[in-house]
Design a protein around this motif. Structure first.
Motif, PDB file in Angstrom:
ATOM      1  N   ALA A   1      65.957  53.364  32.341  1.00  6.00           N
ATOM      2  CA  ALA A   1      66.256  54.786  32.157  1.00  6.00           C
ATOM      3  C   ALA A   1      65.110  55.636  32.696  1.00  6.00           C
ATOM      4  O   ALA A   1      63.942  55.295  32.540  1.00  6.00           O
ATOM      5  CB  ALA A   1      66.486  55.085  30.678  1.00  6.00           C
ATOM      6  N   ARG A   2      65.464  56.736  33.318  1.00  7.49           N
ATOM      7  CA  ARG A   2      64.464  57.672  33.831  1.00  7.49           C
ATOM      8  C   ARG A   2      64.771  59.043  33.291  1.00  7.49           C
ATOM      9  O   ARG A   2      65.927  59.399  33.167  1.00  7.49           O
ATOM     10  CB  ARG A   2      64.463  57.691  35.367  1.00  7.49           C
ATOM     11  CG  ARG A   2      64.003  56.380  35.985  1.00  7.49           C
ATOM     12  CD  ARG A   2      62.528  56.132  35.659  1.00  7.49           C
ATOM     13  NE  ARG A   2      62.006  54.943  36.303  1.00  7.49           N
ATOM     14  CZ  ARG A   2      61.894  53.744  35.739  1.00  7.49           C
ATOM     15  NH1 ARG A   2      62.318  53.555  34.516  1.00  7.49           N
ATOM     16  NH2 ARG A   2      61.363  52.741  36.372  1.00  7.49           N
ATOM     17  N   PRO A   3      63.787  59.818  32.970  1.00  9.49           N
ATOM     18  CA  PRO A   3      62.373  59.459  33.033  1.00  9.49           C
ATOM     19  C   PRO A   3      61.991  58.557  31.854  1.00  9.49           C
ATOM     20  O   PRO A   3      62.658  58.560  30.815  1.00  9.49           O
ATOM     21  CB  PRO A   3      61.662  60.810  32.919  1.00  9.49           C
ATOM     22  CG  PRO A   3      62.594  61.657  32.122  1.00  9.49           C
ATOM     23  CD  PRO A   3      63.985  61.199  32.502  1.00  9.49           C
ATOM     24  N   LEU A   4      60.921  57.794  32.039  1.00  6.37           N
ATOM     25  CA  LEU A   4      60.392  57.016  30.927  1.00  6.37           C
ATOM     26  C   LEU A   4      59.846  57.977  29.876  1.00  6.37           C
ATOM     27  O   LEU A   4      59.340  59.054  30.205  1.00  6.37           O
ATOM     28  CB  LEU A   4      59.269  56.091  31.397  1.00  6.37           C
ATOM     29  CG  LEU A   4      59.653  54.966  32.362  1.00  6.37           C
ATOM     30  CD1 LEU A   4      58.403  54.217  32.811  1.00  6.37           C
ATOM     31  CD2 LEU A   4      60.652  54.025  31.743  1.00  6.37           C
ATOM     32  N   SER A   5      59.926  57.572  28.632  1.00  8.16           N
ATOM     33  CA  SER A   5      59.373  58.418  27.563  1.00  8.16           C
ATOM     34  C   SER A   5      57.844  58.310  27.584  1.00  8.16           C
ATOM     35  O   SER A   5      57.269  57.366  28.149  1.00  8.16           O
ATOM     36  CB  SER A   5      59.900  57.954  26.206  1.00  8.16           C
ATOM     37  OG  SER A   5      59.356  56.688  25.866  1.00  8.16           O
ATOM     38  N   ASP A   6      57.185  59.273  26.951  1.00  4.48           N
ATOM     39  CA  ASP A   6      55.725  59.215  26.837  1.00  4.48           C
ATOM     40  C   ASP A   6      55.302  57.933  26.133  1.00  4.48           C
ATOM     41  O   ASP A   6      54.305  57.307  26.503  1.00  4.48           O
ATOM     42  CB  ASP A   6      55.195  60.425  26.075  1.00  4.48           C
ATOM     43  CG  ASP A   6      55.293  61.714  26.874  1.00  4.48           C
ATOM     44  OD1 ASP A   6      55.499  61.647  28.113  1.00  4.48           O
ATOM     45  OD2 ASP A   6      55.171  62.798  26.271  1.00  4.48           O
ATOM     46  N   ALA A   7      56.064  57.517  25.120  1.00  4.15           N
ATOM     47  CA  ALA A   7      55.736  56.296  24.383  1.00  4.15           C
ATOM     48  C   ALA A   7      55.825  55.074  25.293  1.00  4.15           C
ATOM     49  O   ALA A   7      54.985  54.166  25.210  1.00  4.15           O
ATOM     50  CB  ALA A   7      56.666  56.131  23.182  1.00  4.15           C
ATOM     51  N   GLN A   8      56.821  55.019  26.175  1.00  4.35           N
ATOM     52  CA  GLN A   8      56.949  53.898  27.107  1.00  4.35           C
ATOM     53  C   GLN A   8      55.782  53.870  28.099  1.00  4.35           C
ATOM     54  O   GLN A   8      55.266  52.800  28.420  1.00  4.35           O
ATOM     55  CB  GLN A   8      58.264  53.973  27.875  1.00  4.35           C
ATOM     56  CG  GLN A   8      59.479  53.574  27.074  1.00  4.35           C
ATOM     57  CD  GLN A   8      60.744  53.793  27.866  1.00  4.35           C
ATOM     58  OE1 GLN A   8      60.987  54.893  28.367  1.00  4.35           O
ATOM     59  NE2 GLN A   8      61.550  52.750  27.966  1.00  4.35           N
ATOM     60  N   ILE A   9      55.388  55.035  28.573  1.00  4.86           N
ATOM     61  CA  ILE A   9      54.263  55.111  29.519  1.00  4.86           C
ATOM     62  C   ILE A   9      52.980  54.646  28.855  1.00  4.86           C
ATOM     63  O   ILE A   9      52.204  53.870  29.429  1.00  4.86           O
ATOM     64  CB  ILE A   9      54.138  56.541  30.091  1.00  4.86           C
ATOM     65  CG1 ILE A   9      55.358  56.847  30.965  1.00  4.86           C
ATOM     66  CG2 ILE A   9      52.838  56.707  30.877  1.00  4.86           C
ATOM     67  CD1 ILE A   9      55.491  58.300  31.365  1.00  4.86           C
ATOM     68  N   GLU A  10      52.745  55.075  27.621  1.00  6.94           N
ATOM     69  CA  GLU A  10      51.554  54.633  26.883  1.00  6.94           C
ATOM     70  C   GLU A  10      51.598  53.134  26.622  1.00  6.94           C
ATOM     71  O   GLU A  10      50.584  52.452  26.730  1.00  6.94           O
ATOM     72  CB  GLU A  10      51.437  55.406  25.570  1.00  6.94           C
ATOM     73  CG  GLU A  10      51.060  56.855  25.768  1.00  6.94           C
ATOM     74  CD  GLU A  10      51.091  57.658  24.484  1.00  6.94           C
ATOM     75  OE1 GLU A  10      51.098  57.062  23.389  1.00  6.94           O
ATOM     76  OE2 GLU A  10      51.116  58.898  24.580  1.00  6.94           O
ATOM     77  N   TYR A  11      52.766  52.627  26.287  1.00  3.37           N
ATOM     78  CA  TYR A  11      52.951  51.201  26.041  1.00  3.37           C
ATOM     79  C   TYR A  11      52.618  50.396  27.304  1.00  3.37           C
ATOM     80  O   TYR A  11      51.883  49.404  27.258  1.00  3.37           O
ATOM     81  CB  TYR A  11      54.405  50.966  25.624  1.00  3.37           C
ATOM     82  CG  TYR A  11      54.835  49.539  25.496  1.00  3.37           C
ATOM     83  CD1 TYR A  11      54.800  48.888  24.270  1.00  3.37           C
ATOM     84  CD2 TYR A  11      55.314  48.825  26.590  1.00  3.37           C
ATOM     85  CE1 TYR A  11      55.221  47.570  24.146  1.00  3.37           C
ATOM     86  CE2 TYR A  11      55.725  47.517  26.477  1.00  3.37           C
ATOM     87  CZ  TYR A  11      55.674  46.894  25.259  1.00  3.37           C
ATOM     88  OH  TYR A  11      56.082  45.596  25.143  1.00  3.37           O
ATOM     89  N   ALA A  12      53.167  50.815  28.440  1.00  5.20           N
ATOM     90  CA  ALA A  12      52.919  50.117  29.701  1.00  5.20           C
ATOM     91  C   ALA A  12      51.441  50.192  30.092  1.00  5.20           C
ATOM     92  O   ALA A  12      50.871  49.212  30.583  1.00  5.20           O
ATOM     93  CB  ALA A  12      53.796  50.711  30.805  1.00  5.20           C
ATOM     94  N   ALA A  13      50.837  51.336  29.861  1.00  2.00           N
ATOM     95  CA  ALA A  13      49.411  51.491  30.175  1.00  2.00           C
ATOM     96  C   ALA A  13      48.561  50.557  29.313  1.00  2.00           C
ATOM     97  O   ALA A  13      47.615  49.936  29.808  1.00  2.00           O
ATOM     98  CB  ALA A  13      48.985  52.944  29.977  1.00  2.00           C
ATOM     99  N   ALA A  14      48.893  50.437  28.030  1.00  2.18           N
ATOM    100  CA  ALA A  14      48.150  49.534  27.139  1.00  2.18           C
ATOM    101  C   ALA A  14      48.334  48.085  27.578  1.00  2.18           C
ATOM    102  O   ALA A  14      47.370  47.303  27.580  1.00  2.18           O
ATOM    103  CB  ALA A  14      48.604  49.718  25.693  1.00  2.18           C
ATOM    104  N   ASP A  15      49.550  47.718  27.947  1.00  2.00           N
ATOM    105  CA  ASP A  15      49.810  46.356  28.431  1.00  2.00           C
ATOM    106  C   ASP A  15      48.983  46.047  29.678  1.00  2.00           C
ATOM    107  O   ASP A  15      48.496  44.934  29.854  1.00  2.00           O
ATOM    108  CB  ASP A  15      51.298  46.178  28.765  1.00  2.00           C
ATOM    109  CG  ASP A  15      52.076  45.510  27.658  1.00  2.00           C
ATOM    110  OD1 ASP A  15      51.589  45.462  26.508  1.00  2.00           O
ATOM    111  OD2 ASP A  15      53.184  45.026  27.942  1.00  2.00           O
ATOM    112  N   ALA A  16      48.857  47.008  30.571  1.00  4.11           N
ATOM    113  CA  ALA A  16      48.087  46.807  31.799  1.00  4.11           C
ATOM    114  C   ALA A  16      46.585  46.822  31.512  1.00  4.11           C
ATOM    115  O   ALA A  16      45.839  45.968  32.000  1.00  4.11           O
ATOM    116  CB  ALA A  16      48.443  47.881  32.821  1.00  4.11           C
TER     117      ALA A  16
END
Length: 125
Positions: free
Chosen positions: A83-98
């Motif tokens: 789904a687009r756009p990604l939510s802020d929570a998804q972006i933070e989650y992906a950033a933490a994973d990386a």
């Protein structure tokens, strides 16, 4: 895509075959193949070093807890990433994973393998 293939750049991943396949399908690799990227797969390294349970590949959350002593939130793993756009929570989650891959790579390079379980006791008859 240039950063992923640039000379001297080490790409870190964790169970990243599916991610690379998705990048390839999406055209983001601009004609490059997954083989040209060759990320350092930390899950494979951890498994080869003896981390994981009963021959299963170690998960990122458990490996971060075991090697870094930190908690990693995995609550959005099954959210709708298409789904687009990604939510802020998804972006933070992906950033933490990386981000966590950097200290995890350092830990894997410097820590000894986990202790082996004790051998089973033999019973005398």
């Amino acid at each position: 895509d240039r950063a992923l293939c640039a000379e001297g750049v080490q790409v870190l991943g964790f169970a990243c075959k599916g991610d690379l396949a998705q990048l390839e399908r999406s055209g983001w690799l601009a004609g490059r193949s997954r083989g040209e990227i060759a990320p350092r797969d930390l899950q494979s390294e951890a498994s080869a070093a003896g981390y994981g349970v009963s021959r299963r590949q170690p998960g990122l959350k458990s490996l971060v807890a075991q090697l870094l002593g930190s908690a990693l939130d995995k609550s959005l793993t099954l959210s709708d990433w298409a789904a687009r756009p990604l939510s802020d929570a998804q972006i933070e989650y992906a950033a933490a994973d990386a981000w966590v891959l950097l200290p995890l790579a350092d830990a894997l390079a410097t820590l000894a393998p986990p202790p082996s379980p004790p051998p089973p006791r033999l019973r005398r008859r």
